[in-house]
Design a protein around this motif. Structure first.
Motif, PDB file in Angstrom:
ATOM      1  N   THR A 406       0.847  -1.180   0.000  1.00 47.41           N
ATOM      2  CA  THR A 406       0.000   0.000   0.000  1.00 47.41           C
ATOM      3  C   THR A 406       0.890   1.239   0.000  1.00 47.41           C
ATOM      4  N   LEU A 407       0.417   2.282  -0.652  1.00 47.19           N
ATOM      5  CA  LEU A 407       1.202   3.507  -0.727  1.00 47.19           C
ATOM      6  C   LEU A 407       0.998   4.385   0.496  1.00 47.19           C
ATOM      7  N   ILE A 408       0.039   4.007   1.348  1.00 49.31           N
ATOM      8  CA  ILE A 408      -0.191   4.791   2.564  1.00 49.31           C
ATOM      9  C   ILE A 408       0.931   4.483   3.526  1.00 49.31           C
ATOM     10  N   PRO A 409       1.545   5.522   4.066  1.00 51.51           N
ATOM     11  CA  PRO A 409       2.689   5.240   4.946  1.00 51.51           C
ATOM     12  C   PRO A 409       2.252   4.472   6.195  1.00 51.51           C
ATOM     13  N   VAL A 410       3.008   3.458   6.537  1.00 53.23           N
ATOM     14  CA  VAL A 410       2.747   2.734   7.788  1.00 53.23           C
ATOM     15  C   VAL A 410       3.948   2.937   8.687  1.00 53.23           C
ATOM     16  N   THR A 411       3.688   3.025   9.986  1.00 51.33           N
ATOM     17  CA  THR A 411       4.774   3.378  10.904  1.00 51.33           C
ATOM     18  C   THR A 411       5.807   2.277  11.001  1.00 51.33           C
ATOM     19  N   THR A 412       5.430   1.124  11.485  1.00 54.08           N
ATOM     20  CA  THR A 412       6.377   0.011  11.448  1.00 54.08           C
ATOM     21  C   THR A 412       5.687  -1.151  10.768  1.00 54.08           C
ATOM     22  N   LEU A 413       6.466  -2.036  10.234  1.00 56.30           N
ATOM     23  CA  LEU A 413       5.873  -3.131   9.481  1.00 56.30           C
ATOM     24  C   LEU A 413       5.089  -4.076  10.382  1.00 56.30           C
ATOM     25  N   GLU A 414       5.461  -4.144  11.686  1.00 54.00           N
ATOM     26  CA  GLU A 414       4.710  -5.023  12.576  1.00 54.00           C
ATOM     27  C   GLU A 414       3.299  -4.526  12.754  1.00 54.00           C
ATOM     28  N   THR A 418      -2.492  -6.903   7.648  1.00 57.91           N
ATOM     29  CA  THR A 418      -2.235  -7.777   6.513  1.00 57.91           C
ATOM     30  C   THR A 418      -3.168  -7.367   5.373  1.00 57.91           C
ATOM     31  N   ILE A 419      -2.536  -7.067   4.250  1.00 54.63           N
ATOM     32  CA  ILE A 419      -3.331  -6.600   3.122  1.00 54.63           C
ATOM     33  C   ILE A 419      -3.632  -7.772   2.199  1.00 54.63           C
ATOM     34  N   MET A 420      -4.832  -7.777   1.673  1.00 50.34           N
ATOM     35  CA  MET A 420      -5.214  -8.856   0.759  1.00 50.34           C
ATOM     36  C   MET A 420      -4.325  -8.862  -0.477  1.00 50.34           C
ATOM     37  N   THR A 421      -4.080 -10.048  -0.984  1.00 46.32           N
ATOM     38  CA  THR A 421      -3.378 -10.133  -2.266  1.00 46.32           C
ATOM     39  C   THR A 421      -4.347  -9.663  -3.354  1.00 46.32           C
TER      40      THR A 421
ATOM     41  N   GLU B  17      -7.695 -13.011  15.802  1.00 41.64           N
ATOM     42  CA  GLU B  17      -7.096 -13.311  14.504  1.00 41.64           C
ATOM     43  C   GLU B  17      -7.061 -12.038  13.693  1.00 41.64           C
ATOM     44  N   SER B  18      -5.961 -11.814  13.041  1.00 48.85           N
ATOM     45  CA  SER B  18      -5.945 -10.602  12.224  1.00 48.85           C
ATOM     46  C   SER B  18      -6.660 -10.882  10.902  1.00 48.85           C
ATOM     47  N   GLN B  19      -7.498  -9.953  10.520  1.00 50.65           N
ATOM     48  CA  GLN B  19      -8.202 -10.082   9.250  1.00 50.65           C
ATOM     49  C   GLN B  19      -7.398  -9.384   8.179  1.00 50.65           C
ATOM     50  N   THR B  20      -7.395  -9.950   7.022  1.00 44.94           N
ATOM     51  CA  THR B  20      -6.758  -9.193   5.948  1.00 44.94           C
ATOM     52  C   THR B  20      -7.728  -8.094   5.559  1.00 44.94           C
ATOM     53  N   ILE B  21      -7.175  -6.954   5.222  1.00 48.94           N
ATOM     54  CA  ILE B  21      -8.081  -5.886   4.815  1.00 48.94           C
ATOM     55  C   ILE B  21      -7.943  -5.634   3.323  1.00 48.94           C
ATOM     56  N   ASP B  22      -9.027  -5.132   2.759  1.00 46.96           N
ATOM     57  CA  ASP B  22      -8.985  -4.835   1.334  1.00 46.96           C
ATOM     58  C   ASP B  22      -8.434  -3.424   1.162  1.00 46.96           C
ATOM     59  N   VAL B  23      -7.851  -3.233   0.021  1.00 49.70           N
ATOM     60  CA  VAL B  23      -7.235  -1.950  -0.270  1.00 49.70           C
ATOM     61  C   VAL B  23      -7.589  -1.631  -1.719  1.00 49.70           C
TER      62      VAL B  23
END
Lengths: 685, 160
Positions: A406-414, A418-421, B17-23
């Motif tokens: 995602t192009l939105i800045p995230v602070t730390t990777l932890e 989790t972004i959908m494929t 559980e962490s959900q994957t989010i849509d983007v």
């Protein structure tokens, strides 16, 4: 089984050329059974066989071009005594006899100053051998549109001469035409240059018939399959017609409903495999009454009861009626107020629902756009180009750290969620679109229902206002007059009943028509269920098994090769030989291919003659001993070909093999021998 | 019926559980890089453009509505104050990424230029019809989006 009665025999072939130095040409007199034509390779033996195809207008089986398949020696210039002699005029003539013993002579011009190449001249009788009662000639045309359909088309004529009832087949552009004879000719003729590399590989697909090879094979062996196919197609067309009619009739019903602001219930939107004869039993017409929906039939009954009750009572005068009228005025005003309130309520609801629909449309639009973009990303992933490969954004190109999707800045990777494929997201969006489309549809339906109700209420309100006006008028008229309001009320009731009765009649009538359609549909479903599963009937299977047996037997007889003969079978779907269920051409050596072609085509001829089929019992082979197949096999083939003469077959083989060797091969085999030294186009008196 | 929460939860493990989010696709780096590359290839002058032009064009191509409105603005059929073109920090990130991937390079001042591999990617996208709607839009407006035109759109208040 009576066997084939459609065999055709070629009698005489003549090629003739007129030059300034006299006439040149060649004449061959064929007999039934095996004929062997022997000549040097470049002397014109192929020319003789190709001339037969040309005379019958069938050279289109091998090439879409309109040049003649005959060489310069017949079309332009021939060689004689070392000199080149230009040809002024040349033609090919062929005499042939059909199974009923009728003989015709056909002539086609190759080069002529006055006659087109597309013309074929026909005489009844043996014009060349000078038989009795020669009639004609008549002219026909060929290799132009209509040659197989119009009365003046040569192939129309030839088909009837062969006693062939050619089946109707479908072209890729949707037209229905009789099966073109060019599709059948490759089963009777194998030409030297291209005919031996594949097993009936040369199908004239440029003519555009769907599955032309299959239809030709089925016709040749008279398989029932074409009949089944045609029946299936007819059933499909019938189904579409019934469904269309259903749609039209149902629309008519909807129109009746609409004129009374009503709703149709119990009439299925579509006919399907599950539609049963009782499908219409619960069909009713509902009309709104206030905020409720009521069966129109019940409403009519209620109204009728009212009218009957009124008829018992005489129309009161306005004076007598004034008390009642005042009460009525009150109640009419009350009703109007109620209608107006209901109208406003529904108006609000309608407005809200329309707003909802708009919002849903907007959402759907945006979802669909995002879905398209995700699909684009999926396609990007599948693109093979190097540019697409260089588009790896999962790692920083400089420091190789993992990058989020995602192009939105995230602070730390932890902390990053989790972004959908891309494909997960695509699926998610598809589900969203489906849900929202569903909401949109039901919102649309609700909007419609509100609109209908609003219409009904609006009419009722107008009615009520009118009643109020009339009551007021009546109350101010002289009291001895009959109450206009009361009269009006009665008249209106009767009119209303009249309208509903007409609607009911129209509805009933339309339902009857629909029921008839349902019955037709049931009948159609029953017939569709009775259709055979496979496209082949039992008789067809038998013929195909017979062909397989004969073909394998012959293949074995013609010698051992690169594949075991018992691994060869005949496909019941492609009608071609297969090797352990795979198509063969890759596996076989060239000489094996030739032997398999002998076995396949002669096999078809034999099965064709033994059963009641459309095979002509004819086989023309130019140079069958390609690639020096073993001589024993060749001998066996020629012997078998000759043996089929007993069933009326005629096999013509053209070869350039050494004459002495050929004579030896043919010893003991009944045949007719033709040969010429020198060129085919020799001087004739 | 009342539930005693402490009773209901005692003795049970609670897992999260962490959900994957849509983007949305336009927030995905690869998509935005493709959009940037196409903008430079189609609307760039000699495959070059200023950063602000890239921002403006990215903003305008994101939805059907913005495409329509921006086109109207360029036509002169919409008032200049009817739209609010936004600058988007995600576009900067996408530009940085494109530079890192050698699809784009910096040019004098605040301008950016498409490299040869960027041009090849653009050609590949156009040929396979990926980002087709956006491509069609960019091709339709390419004659009307010079640096001066973009300047007028963004800074109309400062023009007298």
């Amino acid at each position: 089984m009576e066997g084939n009665r459609l065999t055709v025999t070629l009698r005489v072939l003549q090629i003739h050329a007129t030059t300034d130095r006299g006439n040149f040409g060649r004449r061959l007199d064929f007999r039934p059974g095996l004929n062997v034509l022997r000549a040097e390779n470049s002397a014109g033996k192929s020319t003789c066989l190709n001339a037969i195809a040309f005379a019958l207008g069938l050279e289109g089986a091998f090439s879409p071009r309109h040049e003649s398949p005959l060489p310069r020696a017949v079309t332009e210039v021939l060689e004689h005594d070392g000199k080149e002699i230009p040809i002024r005029e040349s033609h090919v003539t062929l005499e042939l006899t059909n199974a009923r013993g009728k003989t015709i002579t056909v002539r086609r011009f190759v080069t002529s100053p006055s006659v087109a190449r597309s013309l074929i001249r026909v005489w009844d009788g043996s014009y060349l051998t000078g038989g009795p009662e020669v009639k004609g000639p008549r002219d026909y045309f060929v290799r132009m549109e209509g040659a197989a359909t119009r009365e003046a088309g040569f192939h129309t004529f030839l088909a009837s001469f062969f006693d062939w009832e050619l089946p109707k087949v479908v072209k890729f552009d949707g037209d229905e035409v009789p099966l073109y004879m060019e599709y059948l000719w490759p089963f009777f003729f194998v030409e030297q240059k291209k005919g031996w590399s594949e097993i009936v590989g040369h199908v004239p697909t440029y003519l555009g018939v769907k599955e032309g090879f299959l239809r030709a094979f089925e016709f040749l062996l008279s398989l029932d399959t074409n009949r089944i196919l045609v029946e299936r197609q007819r059933l499909e067309i019938e189904a579409r017609a019934i469904i269309d009619e259903w749609g039209r009739q149902r629309s008519a019903l909807l129109t009746i409903a609409r004129t009374h602001n009503g709703m149709l219930k119990g009439v299925p939107a579509q006919l399907g495999a599950n539609t049963d004869p009782q499908a219409l039993d619960s069909a009713i017409l509902l009309v709104p009454e206030g905020t409720q929906w009521r069966d129109m039939t019940d409403l009519v009954e209620g109204l009728r009861a009212q009218v009957l009750a009124l008829r018992e009572v005489a129309v009161p005068t306005s004076g007598d009626d004034s008390v009642r009228l005042n009460t009525e005025l009150e109640s009419a005003r009350g009703e109007l107020a109620a209608y107006e309130i209901a109208q406003r309520e529904i108006q609000d609801k309608l407005g809200a629902e329309q707003e909802q629909t708009r919002a849903l449309e907007e959402r759907l639009r945006s979802l669909r756009e995002d879905l398209q973009r995700h699909k684009d990303l999926e396609r990007l992933q599948r693109l093979g180009s190097p540019e697409a490969h260089s588009l790896d954004t999962s790692r920083c190109p400089v420091c190789h750290q993992t990058l989020p999707e995602t192009l939105i800045p995230v602070t730390t990777l932890e902390e990053a969620p989790t972004i959908m494929t891309v494909s997960e997201n695509t699926q998610f969006l598809e589900a969203q679109v489906k849900s929202f489309a569903g909401f949109q549809a039901s919102s649309g339906r609700l909007t419609q229902a509100y609109a209908l109700k609003l219409e009904a209420l609006s009419r009722k309100a107008t009615e009520a206002r009118l009643r109020i006006r009339i009551i007021k008028e009546t109350l101010t008229t002289p009291s001895a007059q009959p109450s206009a309001a009361e009269i009006r009320r009665r008249v209106l009731l009767e009119e209303q009943i009249g309208a509903f009765v007409r609607a009911k009649e129209a509805f009933g009538h339309a339902l009857t028509v629909l029921q008839a359609t349902v019955n037709r549909w049931q009948d159609h479903l029953r017939r569709a269920a009775e259709m055979p599963r496979s496209h082949l009937s039992d008789g067809d299977e038998q013929k195909l098994n017979e062909l397989q047996q004969v073909m394998v037997e012959e293949f074995r007889e013609y010698g051992v090769g690169s594949v075991p003969s018992d691994a060869i079978s005949l496909s019941h779907t492609s009608y071609r030989p297969e090797y352990e269920t795979f198509a063969l051409t890759v596996e076989l050596s060239a000489s094996d291919t030739a032997r398999l072609i002998w076995a396949y085509l002669l096999g078809i001829l034999e099965v064709g003659l033994r059963n009641d089929t459309n095979h002509l019992g004819l086989l023309l082979l130019d140079e069958p001993r390609q690639h020096h197949a073993a001589i024993e096999g060749y001998t066996a083939f020629l012997r078998r070909a000759a043996a089929n003469a007993a069933h009326g077959a005629q096999v013509i083989v053209a070869t350039s093999e050494d004459e002495v060797k050929m004579r030896e091969v043919l010893r003991g085999i009944p045949h007719t021998w033709h040969s010429f030294g020198g060129r085919a186009m020799a001087p004739i008196p | 019926m009342t539930i005693d929460a402490s009773q209901a939860l005692s003795g049970q493990d609670i897992t999260f559980e962490s959900q994957t989010i849509d983007v949305t696709a336009d927030l995905r780096p690869r998509w935005m890089v493709c959009a940037v590359v196409l903008i430079l290839a189609i609307c760039g002058r000699g495959r070059r453009a200023s950063r602000q032009k890239v921002h403006a064009l990215v903003w305008s191509l994101l939805s059907e509505r913005t495409r329509r409105n921006f086109t109207a603005l360029l036509d002169g059929s919409a008032a200049p104050d009817s739209l609010s073109v936004r600058f988007d920090p995600t576009v900067n990130r996408a530009l940085d990424l494109s530079i890192g991937l050698s699809l784009v390079r910096k040019h004098e001042g605040d301008r950016v230029e498409l490299t040869d591999s960027g041009g090849a990617l653009a050609a590949s996208l156009r040929e396979s019809g990926i980002l087709a709607a956006e491509t069609l839009y960019l091709e339709a407006i390419r004659q009307r989006v010079s640096e001066a035109d973009i300047g007028n759109v963004l800074y109309w208040r400062e023009i007298d």
